[in-house]
Design an enzyme around this catalytic site. Sequence first.
Site, short mmCIF file in Angstrom:
data_model
loop_
_atom_site.label_atom_id
_atom_site.label_comp_id
_atom_site.label_asym_id
_atom_site.label_seq_id
_atom_site.Cartn_x
_atom_site.Cartn_y
_atom_site.Cartn_z
N ALA A 45 -1.07 -3.92 6.47
CA ALA A 45 -0.35 -2.79 5.89
C ALA A 45 -1.18 -2.21 4.76
CB ALA A 45 1.02 -3.25 5.37
N MET A 46 -1.45 -0.91 4.81
CA MET A 46 -2.27 -0.25 3.81
C MET A 46 -1.47 0.87 3.18
SD MET A 46 -5.98 -0.24 5.72
CE MET A 46 -6.86 0.08 4.18
N SER A 47 -1.11 0.67 1.91
CA SER A 47 -0.26 1.64 1.22
C SER A 47 -1.05 2.71 0.50
CB SER A 47 0.62 0.91 0.20
OG SER A 47 -0.19 0.36 -0.84
N GLY A 48 -2.36 2.50 0.36
CA GLY A 48 -3.16 3.41 -0.43
C GLY A 48 -3.35 2.93 -1.85
N GLY A 49 -2.77 1.79 -2.20
CA GLY A 49 -2.93 1.20 -3.52
C GLY A 49 -4.06 0.19 -3.56
N VAL A 50 -4.36 -0.29 -4.75
CA VAL A 50 -5.50 -1.20 -4.90
C VAL A 50 -5.20 -2.57 -4.29
CG1 VAL A 50 -4.79 -1.98 -7.20
CG2 VAL A 50 -7.21 -2.09 -6.53
N ASP A 51 -3.96 -3.04 -4.33
CA ASP A 51 -3.65 -4.38 -3.83
C ASP A 51 -3.88 -4.50 -2.33
OD1 ASP A 51 -2.96 -5.29 -6.37
OD2 ASP A 51 -0.87 -4.69 -6.15
N CYS A 80 10.31 3.16 -4.57
CA CYS A 80 9.44 4.21 -4.03
C CYS A 80 10.19 5.50 -3.72
CB CYS A 80 8.70 3.71 -2.80
SG CYS A 80 9.76 3.42 -1.34
N GLY A 130 -0.57 -6.85 0.91
CA GLY A 130 -1.13 -7.05 -0.41
C GLY A 130 -0.16 -7.70 -1.39
N CYS A 189 13.57 -3.99 2.41
CA CYS A 189 12.46 -3.23 2.97
C CYS A 189 11.36 -4.17 3.45
CB CYS A 189 11.91 -2.26 1.93
SG CYS A 189 10.56 -1.23 2.54
#
Length: 374
Positions: free
Chosen positions: A7-13, A191, A117, A93
Amino acid sequence: MERVAIAMSGGVDSSVAAVILKNSGYDLVGFSLKFRDQETGLPGDLRDARAVAARLGIPFHVADLREEFEREIVRPFVEAYRSGLTPSPCVRCNSLMKFDRLLLLAGKVGAGRIATGHYARLGRDSSSGRFVLSEARDRNKDQSYFLFELTQDQLARALFPLGDLDKQEVRRIARAQEIPVAEKPESQEICFVPDGDYASFVEAHGAPGGAGGGPGTPGDGPVVDVDGRVLGRHRGLHRYTVGQRRGLGIAHREPLYVLELRTGDNTVVVGERALLGSRRCRVVRPNWIAIPSLDGPLAVRARIRSRHEAAPAVISPLEDGGVEVVFDSPQPAVTPGQACVFYRDGAVVGGGWIRKSATGARPPESSGASAEGR
Protein backbone atom coordinates in the site's frame (compact mmCIF):
# COMPACT_ATOMS: atom_id res chain seq x y z
CA MET A 1 11.56 -13.46 -5.70
CA GLU A 2 8.35 -13.38 -3.65
CA ARG A 3 5.79 -10.93 -4.98
CA VAL A 4 4.34 -8.48 -2.45
CA ALA A 5 1.54 -5.94 -2.89
CA ILE A 6 2.37 -2.79 -0.95
CA ALA A 7 0.00 0.00 0.00
CA MET A 8 1.49 3.33 -1.09
CA SER A 9 -0.18 6.43 0.31
CA GLY A 10 2.31 8.94 -1.03
CA GLY A 11 3.77 9.55 2.43
CA VAL A 12 7.28 8.89 3.66
CA ASP A 13 6.38 5.83 5.76
CA SER A 14 4.86 3.68 3.03
CA SER A 15 7.53 4.90 0.61
CA VAL A 16 10.38 3.78 2.88
CA ALA A 17 8.60 0.48 3.53
CA ALA A 18 8.69 -0.04 -0.23
CA VAL A 19 12.39 0.89 -0.35
CA ILE A 20 13.24 -1.62 2.38
CA LEU A 21 11.36 -4.45 0.72
CA LYS A 22 12.72 -3.65 -2.74
CA ASN A 23 16.28 -3.64 -1.39
CA SER A 24 15.57 -6.95 0.36
CA GLY A 25 14.79 -8.59 -2.96
CA TYR A 26 11.00 -8.68 -2.98
CA ASP A 27 9.11 -8.28 -6.25
CA LEU A 28 6.88 -5.33 -5.40
CA VAL A 29 3.62 -4.10 -6.87
CA GLY A 30 2.43 -0.75 -5.55
CA PHE A 31 -1.19 0.14 -4.88
CA SER A 32 -2.77 3.43 -3.87
CA LEU A 33 -6.21 2.96 -2.39
CA LYS A 34 -8.33 5.95 -3.36
CA PHE A 35 -10.82 6.47 -0.55
CA ARG A 36 -11.80 10.10 -1.04
CA ASP A 37 -11.52 12.90 -3.56
CA GLN A 38 -8.03 14.35 -3.66
CA GLU A 39 -8.92 17.60 -1.95
CA THR A 40 -9.58 15.75 1.32
CA GLY A 41 -6.03 14.48 1.76
CA LEU A 42 -2.55 15.92 1.60
CA PRO A 43 -2.04 17.64 -1.75
CA GLY A 44 -0.69 15.37 -4.46
CA ASP A 45 -0.81 12.08 -2.53
CA LEU A 46 -1.50 9.95 -5.61
CA ARG A 47 1.03 11.91 -7.63
CA ASP A 48 3.65 11.39 -4.94
CA ALA A 49 2.93 7.67 -4.65
CA ARG A 50 3.24 7.30 -8.42
CA ALA A 51 6.54 9.22 -8.37
CA VAL A 52 7.97 6.98 -5.65
CA ALA A 53 6.93 3.85 -7.53
CA ALA A 54 8.62 5.21 -10.66
CA ARG A 55 11.76 5.99 -8.65
CA LEU A 56 11.84 2.37 -7.44
CA GLY A 57 10.94 0.94 -10.82
CA ILE A 58 7.91 -1.02 -9.63
CA PRO A 59 4.42 -1.37 -11.16
CA PHE A 60 1.84 0.99 -9.71
CA HIS A 61 -1.96 0.84 -9.64
CA VAL A 62 -4.73 3.01 -8.22
CA ALA A 63 -7.80 1.23 -6.79
CA ASP A 64 -10.88 3.45 -6.65
CA LEU A 65 -12.65 2.49 -3.41
CA ARG A 66 -14.58 5.70 -2.84
CA GLU A 67 -18.04 4.13 -2.85
CA GLU A 68 -16.99 1.36 -0.46
CA PHE A 69 -15.22 3.82 1.82
CA GLU A 70 -18.30 6.03 2.00
CA ARG A 71 -20.48 3.04 2.84
CA GLU A 72 -18.18 1.16 5.21
CA ILE A 73 -16.27 3.96 6.96
CA VAL A 74 -17.84 7.39 6.54
CA ARG A 75 -21.49 6.46 7.14
CA PRO A 76 -20.74 4.42 10.30
CA PHE A 77 -18.59 7.32 11.53
CA VAL A 78 -21.50 9.73 11.12
CA GLU A 79 -23.98 7.29 12.69
CA ALA A 80 -21.68 6.78 15.69
CA TYR A 81 -21.54 10.51 16.41
CA ARG A 82 -25.30 10.73 16.00
CA SER A 83 -25.59 7.94 18.56
CA GLY A 84 -23.52 9.71 21.20
CA LEU A 85 -20.34 7.72 20.57
CA THR A 86 -16.83 8.92 19.72
CA PRO A 87 -15.73 6.65 16.86
CA SER A 88 -12.24 5.54 15.87
CA PRO A 89 -12.59 5.08 12.09
CA CYS A 90 -8.90 4.35 11.49
CA VAL A 91 -9.23 0.93 13.16
CA ARG A 92 -12.15 -0.07 10.97
CA CYS A 93 -10.42 1.34 7.90
CA ASN A 94 -7.30 -0.74 8.54
CA SER A 95 -9.05 -4.06 9.00
CA LEU A 96 -11.96 -3.65 6.60
CA MET A 97 -10.54 -1.49 3.83
CA LYS A 98 -6.76 -1.44 3.75
CA PHE A 99 -5.94 -5.03 4.63
CA ASP A 100 -9.06 -6.75 3.37
CA ARG A 101 -9.14 -4.93 0.02
CA LEU A 102 -5.38 -4.99 -0.43
CA LEU A 103 -5.39 -8.77 -0.02
CA LEU A 104 -8.00 -9.03 -2.79
CA LEU A 105 -5.91 -6.78 -5.03
CA ALA A 106 -2.80 -8.80 -4.22
CA GLY A 107 -4.49 -11.95 -5.47
CA LYS A 108 -5.20 -10.29 -8.81
CA VAL A 109 -1.50 -9.58 -9.43
CA GLY A 110 -0.19 -12.88 -8.11
CA ALA A 111 1.15 -11.50 -4.82
CA GLY A 112 1.08 -13.83 -1.85
CA ARG A 113 1.69 -11.17 0.78
CA ILE A 114 0.90 -7.53 1.48
CA ALA A 115 2.88 -4.76 3.17
CA THR A 116 2.11 -1.39 4.72
CA GLY A 117 4.01 1.45 6.35
CA HIS A 118 2.52 0.87 9.80
CA TYR A 119 4.78 1.04 12.83
CA ALA A 120 4.18 -2.39 14.38
CA ARG A 121 6.00 -5.70 14.69
CA LEU A 122 4.88 -9.17 13.74
CA GLY A 123 6.06 -12.51 15.06
CA ARG A 124 4.83 -16.04 15.66
CA ASP A 125 4.33 -17.89 18.92
CA SER A 126 6.23 -21.17 18.57
CA SER A 127 4.06 -22.94 21.13
CA SER A 128 0.62 -21.96 19.80
CA GLY A 129 1.52 -21.24 16.19
CA ARG A 130 -0.46 -17.99 16.35
CA PHE A 131 0.78 -14.84 14.67
CA VAL A 132 1.42 -12.16 17.27
CA LEU A 133 1.21 -8.42 16.72
CA SER A 134 3.48 -6.33 18.96
CA GLU A 135 4.22 -2.69 19.62
CA ALA A 136 6.77 -0.97 17.41
CA ARG A 137 10.22 -0.31 18.78
CA ASP A 138 9.47 3.41 18.61
CA ARG A 139 6.64 3.72 21.15
CA ASN A 140 5.94 7.30 20.02
CA LYS A 141 5.03 6.02 16.56
CA ASP A 142 3.52 2.67 17.53
CA GLN A 143 0.32 1.90 15.58
CA SER A 144 -0.48 -1.54 16.95
CA TYR A 145 -3.52 -0.03 18.70
CA PHE A 146 -5.09 0.68 15.31
CA LEU A 147 -4.47 -2.88 14.06
CA PHE A 148 -6.11 -4.92 16.82
CA GLU A 149 -8.96 -6.10 14.57
CA LEU A 150 -6.64 -7.90 12.14
CA THR A 151 -7.31 -11.62 11.82
CA GLN A 152 -4.82 -14.46 11.89
CA ASP A 153 -5.27 -14.90 8.13
CA GLN A 154 -4.48 -11.23 7.52
CA LEU A 155 -1.46 -11.26 9.83
CA ALA A 156 -0.15 -14.44 8.21
CA ARG A 157 0.22 -12.55 4.93
CA ALA A 158 1.34 -9.17 6.29
CA LEU A 159 4.71 -7.43 6.39
CA PHE A 160 5.55 -4.38 8.54
CA PRO A 161 9.01 -3.24 7.46
CA LEU A 162 9.06 -0.20 9.77
CA GLY A 163 8.45 -2.02 13.05
CA ASP A 164 12.07 -1.78 14.23
CA LEU A 165 12.67 1.80 13.03
CA ASP A 166 11.95 5.23 14.42
CA LYS A 167 10.76 8.21 12.40
CA GLN A 168 14.21 9.80 12.16
CA GLU A 169 15.65 6.58 10.74
CA VAL A 170 12.81 6.42 8.22
CA ARG A 171 13.50 9.94 6.99
CA ARG A 172 17.25 9.22 6.82
CA ILE A 173 16.59 6.22 4.60
CA ALA A 174 14.30 8.32 2.39
CA ARG A 175 16.99 11.00 1.99
CA ALA A 176 19.73 8.46 1.31
CA GLN A 177 17.61 6.78 -1.36
CA GLU A 178 16.60 10.16 -2.82
CA ILE A 179 12.92 9.43 -2.29
CA PRO A 180 10.97 12.57 -3.35
CA VAL A 181 8.74 12.59 -0.23
CA ALA A 182 11.56 12.45 2.34
CA GLU A 183 10.50 15.73 3.98
CA LYS A 184 6.75 15.43 3.44
CA PRO A 185 4.76 16.33 6.59
CA GLU A 186 2.46 13.84 8.27
CA SER A 187 -1.31 14.05 8.28
CA GLN A 188 -2.48 14.43 11.87
CA GLU A 189 -6.25 14.25 11.45
CA ILE A 190 -8.75 11.68 10.19
CA CYS A 191 -8.14 11.64 6.44
CA PHE A 192 -11.71 12.50 5.45
CA VAL A 193 -11.98 15.32 8.01
CA PRO A 194 -8.62 17.05 7.45
CA ASP A 195 -9.64 20.25 9.24
CA GLY A 196 -10.65 18.33 12.38
CA ASP A 197 -14.16 19.85 12.43
CA TYR A 198 -16.06 16.63 13.10
CA ALA A 199 -19.29 18.35 14.09
CA SER A 200 -19.59 20.23 10.80
CA PHE A 201 -18.75 17.07 8.90
CA VAL A 202 -21.46 15.11 10.73
CA GLU A 203 -23.97 17.89 10.11
CA ALA A 204 -23.13 17.98 6.41
CA HIS A 205 -23.57 14.21 6.13
CA GLY A 206 -26.22 13.52 8.72
CA ALA A 207 -29.16 15.94 8.22
CA PRO A 208 -29.03 17.39 11.76
CA GLY A 209 -32.31 17.99 13.54
CA GLY A 210 -33.30 20.89 15.75
CA ALA A 211 -34.50 24.25 14.51
CA GLY A 212 -34.71 24.18 10.75
CA GLY A 213 -33.17 20.72 10.55
CA GLY A 214 -34.43 17.42 9.30
CA PRO A 215 -34.60 13.99 10.90
CA GLY A 216 -31.31 12.51 12.02
CA THR A 217 -28.80 14.11 14.34
CA PRO A 218 -30.60 15.40 17.47
CA GLY A 219 -30.73 19.16 17.87
CA ASP A 220 -30.17 21.20 21.02
CA GLY A 221 -31.06 19.91 24.47
CA PRO A 222 -30.31 20.30 28.18
CA VAL A 223 -26.95 20.24 29.92
CA VAL A 224 -27.33 18.86 33.45
CA ASP A 225 -25.10 18.00 36.40
CA VAL A 226 -25.01 14.57 38.02
CA ASP A 227 -27.93 15.53 40.28
CA GLY A 228 -30.08 16.45 37.30
CA ARG A 229 -29.94 20.22 37.71
CA VAL A 230 -30.17 22.01 34.38
CA LEU A 231 -27.10 24.19 33.85
CA GLY A 232 -27.58 25.24 30.24
CA ARG A 233 -28.28 24.06 26.70
CA HIS A 234 -26.15 22.13 24.26
CA ARG A 235 -26.07 22.46 20.47
CA GLY A 236 -26.43 18.79 19.54
CA LEU A 237 -24.84 15.66 21.01
CA HIS A 238 -22.61 15.25 17.97
CA ARG A 239 -20.75 18.43 19.03
CA TYR A 240 -19.58 16.88 22.31
CA THR A 241 -17.48 14.00 23.47
CA VAL A 242 -17.09 12.53 26.92
CA GLY A 243 -14.13 14.17 28.62
CA GLN A 244 -14.56 17.43 26.72
CA ARG A 245 -13.95 20.60 28.73
CA ARG A 246 -13.95 23.49 26.27
CA GLY A 247 -16.98 24.88 24.51
CA LEU A 248 -19.56 24.08 27.18
CA GLY A 249 -20.40 27.75 27.78
CA ILE A 250 -21.29 27.21 31.45
CA ALA A 251 -19.93 29.35 34.28
CA HIS A 252 -18.93 27.22 37.28
CA ARG A 253 -16.58 27.43 40.24
CA GLU A 254 -14.51 24.57 38.82
CA PRO A 255 -13.97 23.51 35.18
CA LEU A 256 -16.69 21.15 34.00
CA TYR A 257 -16.22 18.12 31.77
CA VAL A 258 -18.65 16.08 29.75
CA LEU A 259 -19.37 12.90 31.71
CA GLU A 260 -22.07 11.30 29.61
CA LEU A 261 -24.04 11.76 26.40
CA ARG A 262 -27.57 10.46 26.93
CA THR A 263 -29.18 9.78 23.60
CA GLY A 264 -32.47 8.65 25.18
CA ASP A 265 -33.39 12.17 26.31
CA ASN A 266 -30.82 14.12 24.25
CA THR A 267 -28.95 15.28 27.35
CA VAL A 268 -25.33 16.18 28.08
CA VAL A 269 -24.25 15.36 31.65
CA VAL A 270 -21.32 17.35 33.04
CA GLY A 271 -19.31 17.34 36.22
CA GLU A 272 -15.98 18.23 37.77
CA ARG A 273 -12.80 16.43 36.80
CA ALA A 274 -12.86 14.13 39.82
CA LEU A 275 -15.96 12.44 38.38
CA LEU A 276 -14.23 11.49 35.12
CA GLY A 277 -12.37 8.56 36.61
CA SER A 278 -13.66 5.09 35.76
CA ARG A 279 -12.40 1.74 37.00
CA ARG A 280 -14.68 -0.42 34.89
CA CYS A 281 -15.87 -0.56 31.33
CA ARG A 282 -17.58 -3.02 29.05
CA VAL A 283 -16.05 -3.94 25.70
CA VAL A 284 -18.02 -5.42 22.81
CA ARG A 285 -17.07 -7.26 19.60
CA PRO A 286 -13.64 -8.38 20.87
CA ASN A 287 -11.01 -9.72 18.50
CA TRP A 288 -8.24 -11.93 19.86
CA ILE A 289 -4.74 -12.10 18.42
CA ALA A 290 -2.27 -13.60 20.91
CA ILE A 291 -4.92 -15.99 22.28
CA PRO A 292 -7.72 -17.90 20.53
CA SER A 293 -10.32 -16.74 23.08
CA LEU A 294 -10.69 -15.35 26.58
CA ASP A 295 -11.68 -18.23 28.85
CA GLY A 296 -11.21 -16.58 32.25
CA PRO A 297 -9.78 -13.54 34.03
CA LEU A 298 -6.51 -12.32 32.56
CA ALA A 299 -4.15 -9.59 33.79
CA VAL A 300 -3.24 -7.17 31.01
CA ARG A 301 -2.31 -3.58 30.34
CA ALA A 302 -5.26 -1.87 28.66
CA ARG A 303 -5.01 1.14 26.37
CA ILE A 304 -8.25 3.14 26.04
CA ARG A 305 -7.07 5.46 23.26
CA SER A 306 -4.09 5.59 20.95
CA ARG A 307 -2.07 8.05 23.05
CA HIS A 308 -3.11 6.61 26.41
CA GLU A 309 -0.45 4.98 28.54
CA ALA A 310 -1.64 1.40 28.89
CA ALA A 311 -2.85 0.81 32.44
CA PRO A 312 -2.89 -2.41 34.52
CA ALA A 313 -6.27 -4.13 34.39
CA VAL A 314 -7.98 -7.51 34.60
CA ILE A 315 -10.22 -8.57 31.73
CA SER A 316 -12.96 -11.19 32.13
CA PRO A 317 -15.35 -12.77 29.61
CA LEU A 318 -19.04 -11.91 29.76
CA GLU A 319 -21.88 -14.26 28.88
CA ASP A 320 -22.92 -12.12 25.90
CA GLY A 321 -19.46 -12.48 24.32
CA GLY A 322 -18.23 -9.11 25.54
CA VAL A 323 -15.45 -8.36 28.00
CA GLU A 324 -15.45 -6.66 31.38
CA VAL A 325 -12.38 -4.51 32.02
CA VAL A 326 -11.49 -3.63 35.61
CA PHE A 327 -8.57 -1.23 35.99
CA ASP A 328 -6.31 -1.27 39.03
CA SER A 329 -6.94 2.46 39.41
CA PRO A 330 -9.51 4.88 37.92
CA GLN A 331 -8.75 5.98 34.37
CA PRO A 332 -9.81 9.41 33.13
CA ALA A 333 -11.82 9.74 29.96
CA VAL A 334 -12.90 6.18 29.10
CA THR A 335 -14.88 6.90 25.94
CA PRO A 336 -17.80 4.91 24.52
CA GLY A 337 -17.08 4.28 20.85
CA GLN A 338 -13.31 4.17 21.22
CA ALA A 339 -11.20 1.02 21.09
CA CYS A 340 -9.79 -0.65 24.19
CA VAL A 341 -6.73 -2.73 23.33
CA PHE A 342 -5.12 -5.26 25.66
CA TYR A 343 -1.36 -5.89 25.88
CA ARG A 344 0.95 -8.34 27.62
CA ASP A 345 4.72 -7.81 27.39
CA GLY A 346 4.23 -5.50 24.42
CA ALA A 347 2.13 -7.98 22.44
CA VAL A 348 -1.49 -7.32 21.49
CA VAL A 349 -3.65 -9.87 23.27
CA GLY A 350 -6.76 -8.49 21.61
CA GLY A 351 -9.19 -5.63 21.89
CA GLY A 352 -12.73 -4.43 21.39
CA TRP A 353 -15.03 -1.41 21.50
CA ILE A 354 -15.93 0.50 24.65
CA ARG A 355 -19.66 0.70 25.26
CA LYS A 356 -20.11 1.46 28.94
CA SER A 357 -18.01 2.57 31.90
CA ALA A 358 -18.80 3.16 35.57
CA THR A 359 -17.37 5.48 38.19
CA GLY A 360 -19.03 3.51 40.96
CA ALA A 361 -19.31 6.41 43.41
CA ARG A 362 -22.05 8.63 42.02
CA PRO A 363 -24.52 8.45 39.18
CA PRO A 364 -24.49 8.65 36.25
CA GLU A 365 -22.08 6.08 34.92
CA SER A 366 -19.47 8.41 33.50
CA SER A 367 -17.22 7.84 30.57
CA GLY A 368 -14.31 9.73 29.17
CA ALA A 369 -13.13 10.68 25.73
CA SER A 370 -10.20 10.72 23.44
CA ALA A 371 -10.61 14.47 23.27
CA GLU A 372 -10.23 15.31 26.97
CA GLY A 373 -9.81 19.06 27.33
CA ARG A 374 -10.69 19.72 23.70
